[in-house]
Enzyme design. Structure first.
Site, PDB file in Angstrom:
ATOM      1  CB  CYS A 137       0.571   9.703  32.084  1.00 17.69           C
ATOM      2  SG  CYS A 137       1.943  10.264  31.065  1.00 17.69           S
ATOM      3  CB  CYS A 140       4.148   9.846  33.416  1.00 16.87           C
ATOM      4  SG  CYS A 140       3.223  11.047  32.494  1.00 16.87           S
ATOM      5  CG  ASP A 141       3.217   7.125  36.153  1.00 12.52           C
ATOM      6  OD1 ASP A 141       4.195   7.798  36.521  1.00 12.52           O
ATOM      7  OD2 ASP A 141       2.050   7.503  36.314  1.00 12.52           O
TER       8      ASP A 141
END
Ligand code: NDP
Length: 314
Positions: A137, A140-141
């Site tokens: 992701c 997300c990261d």
């Protein structure tokens, strides 16, 4: 608390969608039962820091965020249970589900929030470096890879989208594509081609990853099985999988309309499925946004839809 084997509202799944549905359903006095499934907390428990969920200005770990949502659902009396749903019978009302311990449960409404699972290549190294360089992701990261070198695996729209997102953060982005073309839409291909710091590596597969504690690089092979086959190491700090997601819908397939990729089809602007009293929320019905906050929002909608359905029924 609900009777052990009947409920007005059964929620299946314990990601942001499931817990949010449980908060709303509990507060509406539906006394929901929620089955947490194999991975309580869902996909977020596999990410490290969550910085884009509103309300946490300093960020929060995925596990802590899910524990907060879980506690909030419990506070209003949601009956949280361990177990997975192994079969359903949606041909009758009340709706019937079978739990992994063999017991059956009857529900007036069911909210499906079983999520989707990111596909991985299946390399042992992916497990080793998960959360330490390996992610599925970028939204997300990606932030943790500012000015670093990263690779994205895949040639579809998701891979291109992730590569474009990362190209605004990372110094270099390598797109590892196993074929000699991108499957992504023309517009995405064009956007990727226009970015100077995205390098598309066609005809390339990943054989392994390496690094001391954190990921330091990927072992790649170009033209595998052909005379010009070439093995080489690509130094990178982040390795992002974007080879698709698998929605967790198999158990519902006999009754619930799914699209060609297996996602639950909902009626426009609602969480209603083709079966009366069955609603879908979160990634199980959303291949497009797949964010914790959008999943939570649709969990809220599903609980409101379930409540409305029950009110009209009564
Ligand atoms: P896709 O199935 O479209 O693409 C998956 C990609 O991963 C393909 O390039 C595939 O390669 C590659 N792949 C699969 N398995 C492996 C493997 N083992 N090793 C290496 N590569 C592999 O999935 P997406 O998630 O990209 O998209 C899913 C759907 O969502 C699509 O319909 C897409 O259009 C849509 N979508 C739309 C967006 C938008 O409109 N903005 C954004 C994101 C997704 P190969 O081509 O060789 O099979």
């Amino acid at each position: 608390m609900s009777d052990t084997n009947t409920t007005r509202c059964l929620i299946i799944g314990s990601g942001p969608a499931g817990y949010t549905a449980a908060i709303y359903a509990s507060r509406a006095n539906l006394n929901p039962i929620l089955y947490e499934g194999l991975q309580p907390g869902g996909q977020l428990t596999t990410t490290t820091e969550v910085e884009n969920f509103p309300g946490y200005p300093q960020g929060i770990t995925g596990t802590a965020l899910m524990e907060d949502l879980r506690q909030q659902a419990k506070r209003f009396g949601a009956d949280l249970r361990t177990g997975i749903i192994t079969a359903v019978d949606f041909s009758r009302h009340p709706l019937e589900v079978t739990i992994s311990d063999g017991s059956k449960l009857l529900a007036d409404t069911v909210i499906i929030a079983t999520g989707a699972t990111a596909k991985y290549l299946g390399l042992p190294d992916e497990e080793k470096y998960k959360g330490m360089g390996v992610s599925a992701c970028a939204t997300c990261d990606g932030f943790f890879y500012r000015k670093k070198k990263v690779a994205v695996v895949g040639g579809g729209d998701t891979a291109c989208e992730e590569a474009l997102y990362l190209s605004n953060l990372a110094s270099e982005v390598y797109l590892i594509v196993r074929k000699d073309y991108l499957r992504a839409s023309k517009v995405m291909q064009r956007r990727v081609a226009e970015k100077d710091n995205i390098h598309v590596l066609f005809n390339t597969n990943t054989e392994g990853l390496y690094g001391e504690d954190f990921l330091e690089g990927a072992r790649l092979v170009e033209y595998r099985g052909l005379p010009q086959e070439r093995h080489y190491d690509l130094p990178i700090d982040g390795f992002f999988l974007a080879i698709g997601h698998q929605p967790n819908t198999e158990v519902f397939r006999p009754y619930i309309d799914l699209d060609e990729a297996g996602y639950i089809k909902t009626q426009p602007d609602t969480t209603l499925t083709n079966v009366a009293g069955v609603f879908a929320a979160g990634d199980v019905a959303d291949h497009r946004y797949r964010q914790a906050i959008t999943a939570a929002g649709s969990g809220c909608k599903a609980a409101l839809d379930a409540e409305k359905y029950l009110t009209e029924l009564e």
